[in-house]
Design a protein around this motif. Structure first.
Motif, mmCIF file in Angstrom:
data_model
loop_
_atom_site.group_PDB
_atom_site.id
_atom_site.type_symbol
_atom_site.label_atom_id
_atom_site.label_comp_id
_atom_site.label_asym_id
_atom_site.label_seq_id
_atom_site.Cartn_x
_atom_site.Cartn_y
_atom_site.Cartn_z
ATOM 1 N N GLN A 75 0.827 -1.205 0.000
ATOM 2 C CA GLN A 75 0.000 0.000 0.000
ATOM 3 C C GLN A 75 0.864 1.259 0.000
ATOM 4 O O GLN A 75 0.545 2.229 -0.696
ATOM 5 C CB GLN A 75 -0.937 0.000 1.206
ATOM 6 C CG GLN A 75 -2.012 -1.057 1.113
ATOM 7 C CD GLN A 75 -2.771 -1.241 2.412
ATOM 8 O OE1 GLN A 75 -2.301 -0.885 3.494
ATOM 9 N NE2 GLN A 75 -3.958 -1.801 2.316
ATOM 10 N N VAL A 76 1.950 1.256 0.751
ATOM 11 C CA VAL A 76 2.853 2.403 0.780
ATOM 12 C C VAL A 76 3.492 2.601 -0.588
ATOM 13 O O VAL A 76 3.576 3.728 -1.093
ATOM 14 C CB VAL A 76 3.926 2.246 1.881
ATOM 15 C CG1 VAL A 76 5.021 3.291 1.741
ATOM 16 C CG2 VAL A 76 3.285 2.337 3.261
ATOM 17 N N ALA A 77 3.921 1.515 -1.223
ATOM 18 C CA ALA A 77 4.524 1.605 -2.565
ATOM 19 C C ALA A 77 3.509 2.158 -3.567
ATOM 20 O O ALA A 77 3.847 3.003 -4.412
ATOM 21 C CB ALA A 77 5.027 0.240 -3.007
ATOM 22 N N GLN A 78 2.274 1.705 -3.473
ATOM 23 C CA GLN A 78 1.219 2.187 -4.366
ATOM 24 C C GLN A 78 0.970 3.680 -4.138
ATOM 25 O O GLN A 78 0.829 4.451 -5.096
ATOM 26 C CB GLN A 78 -0.064 1.397 -4.129
ATOM 27 C CG GLN A 78 -1.201 1.780 -5.052
ATOM 28 C CD GLN A 78 -2.456 0.983 -4.743
ATOM 29 O OE1 GLN A 78 -2.656 0.499 -3.625
ATOM 30 N NE2 GLN A 78 -3.308 0.842 -5.742
ATOM 31 N N MET A 79 0.957 4.105 -2.891
ATOM 32 C CA MET A 79 0.749 5.518 -2.580
ATOM 33 C C MET A 79 1.911 6.366 -3.098
ATOM 34 O O MET A 79 1.695 7.436 -3.677
ATOM 35 C CB MET A 79 0.596 5.715 -1.071
ATOM 36 C CG MET A 79 0.167 7.109 -0.692
ATOM 37 S SD MET A 79 0.021 7.401 1.091
ATOM 38 C CE MET A 79 -0.765 5.941 1.680
ATOM 39 N N LYS A 80 3.136 5.882 -2.918
ATOM 40 C CA LYS A 80 4.298 6.617 -3.415
ATOM 41 C C LYS A 80 4.257 6.744 -4.931
ATOM 42 O O LYS A 80 4.601 7.787 -5.487
ATOM 43 C CB LYS A 80 5.596 5.938 -2.970
ATOM 44 C CG LYS A 80 5.912 6.162 -1.509
ATOM 45 C CD LYS A 80 7.211 5.479 -1.124
ATOM 46 C CE LYS A 80 7.536 5.714 0.333
ATOM 47 N NZ LYS A 80 8.796 5.084 0.724
ATOM 48 N N ALA A 81 3.831 5.690 -5.615
ATOM 49 C CA ALA A 81 3.734 5.733 -7.072
ATOM 50 C C ALA A 81 2.689 6.749 -7.514
ATOM 51 O O ALA A 81 2.905 7.506 -8.465
ATOM 52 C CB ALA A 81 3.379 4.346 -7.620
ATOM 53 N N ARG A 82 1.586 6.812 -6.807
ATOM 54 C CA ARG A 82 0.546 7.793 -7.135
ATOM 55 C C ARG A 82 1.046 9.211 -6.916
ATOM 56 O O ARG A 82 0.795 10.094 -7.729
ATOM 57 C CB ARG A 82 -0.703 7.553 -6.300
ATOM 58 C CG ARG A 82 -1.471 6.313 -6.687
ATOM 59 C CD ARG A 82 -2.689 6.167 -5.818
ATOM 60 N NE ARG A 82 -3.560 7.315 -6.002
ATOM 61 C CZ ARG A 82 -4.814 7.245 -6.399
ATOM 62 N NH1 ARG A 82 -5.341 6.082 -6.648
ATOM 63 N NH2 ARG A 82 -5.538 8.332 -6.546
ATOM 64 N N VAL A 83 1.754 9.425 -5.820
ATOM 65 C CA VAL A 83 2.274 10.758 -5.514
ATOM 66 C C VAL A 83 3.291 11.177 -6.572
ATOM 67 O O VAL A 83 3.254 12.298 -7.085
ATOM 68 C CB VAL A 83 2.890 10.800 -4.102
ATOM 69 C CG1 VAL A 83 3.677 12.074 -3.881
ATOM 70 C CG2 VAL A 83 1.797 10.663 -3.047
ATOM 71 N N SER A 84 4.199 10.270 -6.928
ATOM 72 C CA SER A 84 5.243 10.623 -7.895
ATOM 73 C C SER A 84 4.675 10.844 -9.298
ATOM 74 O O SER A 84 5.237 11.610 -10.081
ATOM 75 C CB SER A 84 6.345 9.572 -7.925
ATOM 76 O OG SER A 84 5.853 8.363 -8.432
ATOM 77 N N SER A 85 3.563 10.194 -9.618
ATOM 78 C CA SER A 85 2.954 10.382 -10.938
ATOM 79 C C SER A 85 1.987 11.556 -10.972
ATOM 80 O O SER A 85 1.515 11.928 -12.034
ATOM 81 C CB SER A 85 2.244 9.108 -11.383
ATOM 82 O OG SER A 85 1.097 8.882 -10.592
ATOM 83 N N GLY A 86 1.701 12.136 -9.813
ATOM 84 C CA GLY A 86 0.814 13.294 -9.754
ATOM 85 C C GLY A 86 -0.657 12.955 -9.771
ATOM 86 O O GLY A 86 -1.494 13.848 -9.880
ATOM 87 N N ILE A 87 -1.015 11.681 -9.646
ATOM 88 C CA ILE A 87 -2.426 11.295 -9.617
ATOM 89 C C ILE A 87 -3.066 11.896 -8.377
ATOM 90 O O ILE A 87 -2.564 11.765 -7.269
ATOM 91 C CB ILE A 87 -2.600 9.762 -9.617
ATOM 92 C CG1 ILE A 87 -2.100 9.188 -10.918
ATOM 93 C CG2 ILE A 87 -4.053 9.375 -9.358
ATOM 94 C CD1 ILE A 87 -2.116 7.681 -10.977
ATOM 95 N N GLY A 88 -4.170 12.573 -8.570
ATOM 96 C CA GLY A 88 -4.884 13.175 -7.454
ATOM 97 C C GLY A 88 -4.347 14.527 -7.063
ATOM 98 O O GLY A 88 -4.819 15.144 -6.131
ATOM 99 N N ARG A 89 -3.363 15.014 -7.755
ATOM 100 C CA ARG A 89 -2.750 16.306 -7.432
ATOM 101 C C ARG A 89 -3.786 17.413 -7.489
ATOM 102 O O ARG A 89 -4.558 17.508 -8.413
ATOM 103 C CB ARG A 89 -1.625 16.608 -8.423
ATOM 104 C CG ARG A 89 -0.829 17.814 -8.086
ATOM 105 C CD ARG A 89 0.246 17.455 -7.083
ATOM 106 N NE ARG A 89 0.962 18.673 -6.730
ATOM 107 C CZ ARG A 89 1.344 18.947 -5.509
ATOM 108 N NH1 ARG A 89 1.119 18.091 -4.557
ATOM 109 N NH2 ARG A 89 1.967 20.039 -5.245
ATOM 110 N N GLY A 90 -3.816 18.246 -6.467
ATOM 111 C CA GLY A 90 -4.723 19.378 -6.434
ATOM 112 C C GLY A 90 -6.095 19.043 -5.862
ATOM 113 O O GLY A 90 -6.890 19.932 -5.664
ATOM 114 N N SER A 91 -6.364 17.785 -5.586
ATOM 115 C CA SER A 91 -7.671 17.423 -5.070
ATOM 116 C C SER A 91 -7.728 17.463 -3.549
ATOM 117 O O SER A 91 -8.792 17.353 -2.975
ATOM 118 C CB SER A 91 -8.061 16.024 -5.557
ATOM 119 O OG SER A 91 -7.159 15.068 -5.059
#
Length: 98
Positions: A75-91
């Motif tokens: 789950q931590v790896a998945q969250m880090k991948a989302r953060v680094s790809s910018g998914i959800g940015r600004g929400s």
């Protein structure tokens, strides 16, 4: 096999907690323990609409199941991948858009 050997402890906690949430003050909790009249009505979901109850139970269950430490690192790896790809940015209200 009750929980198919997946997050067994967490599934049991979710099931028991959900059962406790829906107990009326004078019902038995299944373990021989009566909530008794001194606690009053424990059904905090009683005044919710069916869709609200479903949403609450889903969130409540996911919150408990996500405490399974065997899934933590994935789950931590998945969250880090989302953060680094910018998914959800600004929400999120704490995101800095300046």
């Amino acid at each position: 096999v009750i929980y198919n050997d997946v997050s067994v402890l967490e599934n049991m906690h979710a099931a028991r907690a959900t059962r406790l949430l829906s107990l009326a003050g004078d019902e038995d909790d299944g373990g021989g323990n009566s909530a008794g009249s001194e606690t009053g009505d424990l059904d905090i979901l009683a005044r919710m609409q069916p869709t609200q109850k479903d949403a609450f139970r889903s969130l409540f269950r996911r919150a408990i199941l996500n405490t399974d430490m065997t899934l933590h690192f994935a789950q931590v790896a998945q969250m880090k991948a989302r953060v680094s790809s910018g998914i959800g940015r600004g929400s999120h209200p704490l995101d800095d858009d300046d």
